[in-house]
Design a protein around this motif. Structure first.
Motif, mmCIF file in Angstrom:
data_model
loop_
_atom_site.group_PDB
_atom_site.id
_atom_site.type_symbol
_atom_site.label_atom_id
_atom_site.label_comp_id
_atom_site.label_asym_id
_atom_site.label_seq_id
_atom_site.Cartn_x
_atom_site.Cartn_y
_atom_site.Cartn_z
ATOM 1 N N THR A 169 16.924 9.806 20.112
ATOM 2 C CA THR A 169 15.794 10.641 21.161
ATOM 3 C C THR A 169 14.424 9.947 21.614
ATOM 4 O O THR A 169 14.839 8.445 20.444
ATOM 5 N N ALA A 170 14.037 9.605 22.840
ATOM 6 C CA ALA A 170 13.268 9.045 22.923
ATOM 7 C C ALA A 170 11.999 9.171 22.363
ATOM 8 O O ALA A 170 11.501 8.013 22.379
ATOM 9 N N SER A 171 11.674 10.318 21.466
ATOM 10 C CA SER A 171 10.641 10.045 20.380
ATOM 11 C C SER A 171 10.791 8.980 19.756
ATOM 12 O O SER A 171 10.130 7.972 19.315
ATOM 13 N N HIS A 211 20.659 11.688 27.228
ATOM 14 C CA HIS A 211 21.361 12.189 27.026
ATOM 15 C C HIS A 211 20.445 13.651 28.380
ATOM 16 O O HIS A 211 20.721 14.737 27.801
ATOM 17 N N LYS A 212 19.278 13.209 28.473
ATOM 18 C CA LYS A 212 18.260 13.965 29.603
ATOM 19 C C LYS A 212 19.480 13.999 30.773
ATOM 20 O O LYS A 212 18.814 15.463 31.448
ATOM 21 N N GLY A 255 8.001 9.523 35.590
ATOM 22 C CA GLY A 255 8.769 10.435 35.336
ATOM 23 C C GLY A 255 7.840 11.658 34.596
ATOM 24 O O GLY A 255 8.713 11.957 32.785
ATOM 25 N N THR A 304 6.261 14.117 32.139
ATOM 26 C CA THR A 304 7.178 16.281 31.454
ATOM 27 C C THR A 304 6.865 16.771 32.332
ATOM 28 O O THR A 304 7.777 18.137 32.603
ATOM 29 N N ASN A 327 17.166 8.214 28.491
ATOM 30 C CA ASN A 327 17.917 9.343 27.827
ATOM 31 C C ASN A 327 19.553 9.436 28.065
ATOM 32 O O ASN A 327 18.749 10.628 29.481
ATOM 33 N N THR A 359 4.919 6.163 32.019
ATOM 34 C CA THR A 359 5.371 6.589 32.229
ATOM 35 C C THR A 359 6.190 6.660 33.723
ATOM 36 O O THR A 359 5.572 7.076 34.488
HETATM 37 C C1 LIG Z 1 8.505 11.748 29.520
HETATM 38 C C2 LIG Z 1 9.593 12.144 28.495
HETATM 39 N N1 LIG Z 1 9.171 11.290 27.178
HETATM 40 C C3 LIG Z 1 9.234 12.295 26.032
HETATM 41 C C4 LIG Z 1 10.471 13.037 25.634
HETATM 42 C C5 LIG Z 1 11.406 13.309 24.331
HETATM 43 O O1 LIG Z 1 12.714 13.095 24.282
HETATM 44 P P1 LIG Z 1 13.153 13.260 22.960
HETATM 45 O O2 LIG Z 1 13.482 14.632 22.716
HETATM 46 O O3 LIG Z 1 14.660 12.659 23.060
HETATM 47 O O4 LIG Z 1 12.356 12.904 22.012
HETATM 48 C C6 LIG Z 1 10.926 13.639 26.961
HETATM 49 C C7 LIG Z 1 10.851 15.018 26.340
HETATM 50 O O5 LIG Z 1 11.421 15.835 27.174
HETATM 51 C C8 LIG Z 1 9.402 13.254 28.175
HETATM 52 O O6 LIG Z 1 10.000 13.996 29.270
#
Ligand SMILES: Cc1ncc(COP(=O)(O)O)c(C=O)c1O
Length: 483
Positions: free
Chosen positions: A147-149, A300-301, A242, A244, A298, A240
């Motif tokens: 994941t991005a996290s 996956h997004k 884009g 959230t 990601n 960032t």
């Molecule tokens: C800008 C941004 N960064 C990071 C994340 C975290 O993504 P992940 O669920 O892949 O950890 C999100 C989740 O929507 C996001 O919008």
């Protein structure tokens, strides 16, 4: 292999169950719009139907599989539903689903090159494809995480190692306070990384944003200078692309200049929006990227690859290796620079064959095919934004950079709290239709509704349906206000 040599499901049974399951998946995807997009279950409904103890004797596959329809489907919020317009939608395409199935069959675990040459080398090739597709410079080294996290956590860990040089061995003892900066609109994965890495949330500086929710570089510079003067150690800036809530784009070029001049690591979180850089006309979003140290996107997004797959790129991969590599005698690796051992580039040892999903999806649609889908999302978002702008009772709240539109009901001269409550009611009413699912955010204390179109099943038709549902719901709420 002879039947009696394995405890596993017999081949014939596997074949027939597999065919039944593929047919089920095809039916599910074809008819998904007949299901309510959000589960109507209450918390505990599914748990209460699952036996408290596991079965001691074997159950028929047929019986197990039936419970997908009986128990799981009602408990699902369907991310693959065309009406799922909440958050940032992650949808899975058919070739991605098939690759995921193969992933499980091959069960490859790429600790070192030797444990899975295929997974290791395909990962390198796919990350090279993505670099070429999006314009990430060739000299960046890529790694796939979940994941991005996780990607952002690795970025900050590498930045911390680069800045301190001693955290790996000494931990945080005797070190100066290490500071991470991001805009107040940054995703909370930055805060989670800071907590996990033991830096402490008091080491996180949230930089204010302008009227369009973009980081103000001047304030970033002021904070970095203040920290340096007071003896703190600036470690990492997260910009960032884009965000959230509104998909705002931090001014990358100016932030990169500050990071270069102040010698601070620049990580770019382009978790969702970064993928749109595959469009030649959207390459501008990565202007200045060559001055960044790391970036996450990601697939996956917004690339129709099933959850999970996050791609991370880092300019100096030795920073990541310095932060995480541990060599043990029971897991010796090839001494060959061609043989990348991905276990050295993160906190995990075991890793799934995620790049297989990318390979299938990119090849099946082709870059042109993926561009066509993303262009459609951008066009639909523009169309919806124009509709909001023309609606007498709705206000658009932010610029539309990608496929997310933020708006709210404007009922006239009421208190902020009252307007917020009405918008909350409006969102509940919209979502109670079961046909579409929108989400919300808070901006400057205002409750805002978000509609995001990034699914592979997002079409003109579902957007028209969304407009209809929103219009009717606004009318209903408006009548309540006027009564
Ligand atoms: C800008 C941004 N960064 C990071 C994340 C975290 O993504 P992940 O669920 O892949 O950890 C999100 C989740 O929507 C996001 O919008």
């Amino acid at each position: 292999m002879k039947k009696e040599e394995t405890f596993d499901m017999p081949g014939e049974e596997f074949r027939s169950a597999g065919i039944q399951m593929i047919n089920w998946i095809a039916d599910y995807l074809e008819n998904i719009d007949s299901l309510p997009v959000v589960s109507k279950n209450s918390p505990g409904d599914l748990k209460n139907q699952i036996p408290q103890s596991p079965p001691s004797s074997a159950e028929d596959f047929e019986k197990i599989f039936k419970d997908i329809d009986n128990l799981i489907i009602p408990a699902l919020t369907h991310w693959n539903h065309p009406g799922f317009m909440a958050y940032f939608n992650s949808t899975s395409s058919a070739p991605g689903i098939l690759a995921e199935l193969l992933c499980a069959a091959l069960n490859s675990n790429a600790l070192t090159w030797k444990t899975s040459p295929a997974s290791t080398e395909l990962e390198i090739s796919m990350l090279n494809w993505l670099k070429e597709m999006t314009g990430i410079p060739e000299n960046f080294f890529g790694v796939v995480y979940d994941t991005a996290s996780t990607s952002t956590l690795h970025a900050i860990a590498a930045a911390r190692e680069a800045a301190s040089g001693s955290v790996r061995t000494e931990g945080l003892f005797n070190s100066r306070r290490m500071i991470v900066y991001a805009s107040e609109q940054a995703h909370f994965s930055v805060e989670k990384a800071i907590i996990t890495l033991g830096l402490g949330l008091n080491s996180f500086k949230k930089i204010k944003t302008d009227s369009q929710f973009k980081m103000i570089p001047r304030l970033l510079l002021e904070e970095i200078k203040k920290d340096k003067e007071s003896g703190n150690l600036p470690v990492c800036v997260v910009a960032t692309i884009g965000t959230t809530s509104t998909t705002s784009i931090d001014p990358l070029k100016e932030i990169a200049e500050i990071c270069s001049a102040e010698n601070v690591w620049l990580h770019i979180d382009a978790a969702q929006a970064g993928i749109s850089a595959i469009l030649p006309e959207r390459k501008f979003i990565f202007e200045g990227i060559e001055n960044a140290d790391s970036i996450v996107m990601n697939p996956h997004k917004w690339m129709f690859v099933p959850v999970d797959i996050s791609t991370f790129f880092i300019k100096d991969h030795t920073r990541l290796k310095n932060a995480f590599s541990v060599v043990k005698e029971y897991l010796t690796a090839e001494d060959n620079p061609e043989a990348v051992n991905f276990m050295d580039y993160g906190f995990q040892l075991g890793r799934r064959f995620r790049s297989l999903k990318l390979w299938f999806v990119i090849r099946y649609f082709g870059v042109d095919g993926l561009r066509r889908i993303i262009r459609q999302h951008l066009r639909l978002a523009e169309n919806f934004a124009a509709w909001i702008d023309a609606h007498p009772m709705l206000d658009r709240i932010a610029e539309v950079h990608f496929s997310t539109v933020c708006f709210r009901f404007k009922p006239g001269n009421l208190t902020q709290q009252k307007i917020n409550d009405l918008n909350d009611e409006l969102l509940k009413l919209i979502n109670s239709s079961g046909k579409i699912f929108l989400s919300s955010t808070i901006l400057n204390g205002n409750f805002i509704i978000r509609l995001s179109m990034s699914g592979i099943r997002s079409t003109e038709a579902i957007l028209e349906k969304a407009k209809e549902i929103i219009s009717e719901s606004v009318e209903t709420i408006n009548k309540i206000v006027r009564s």
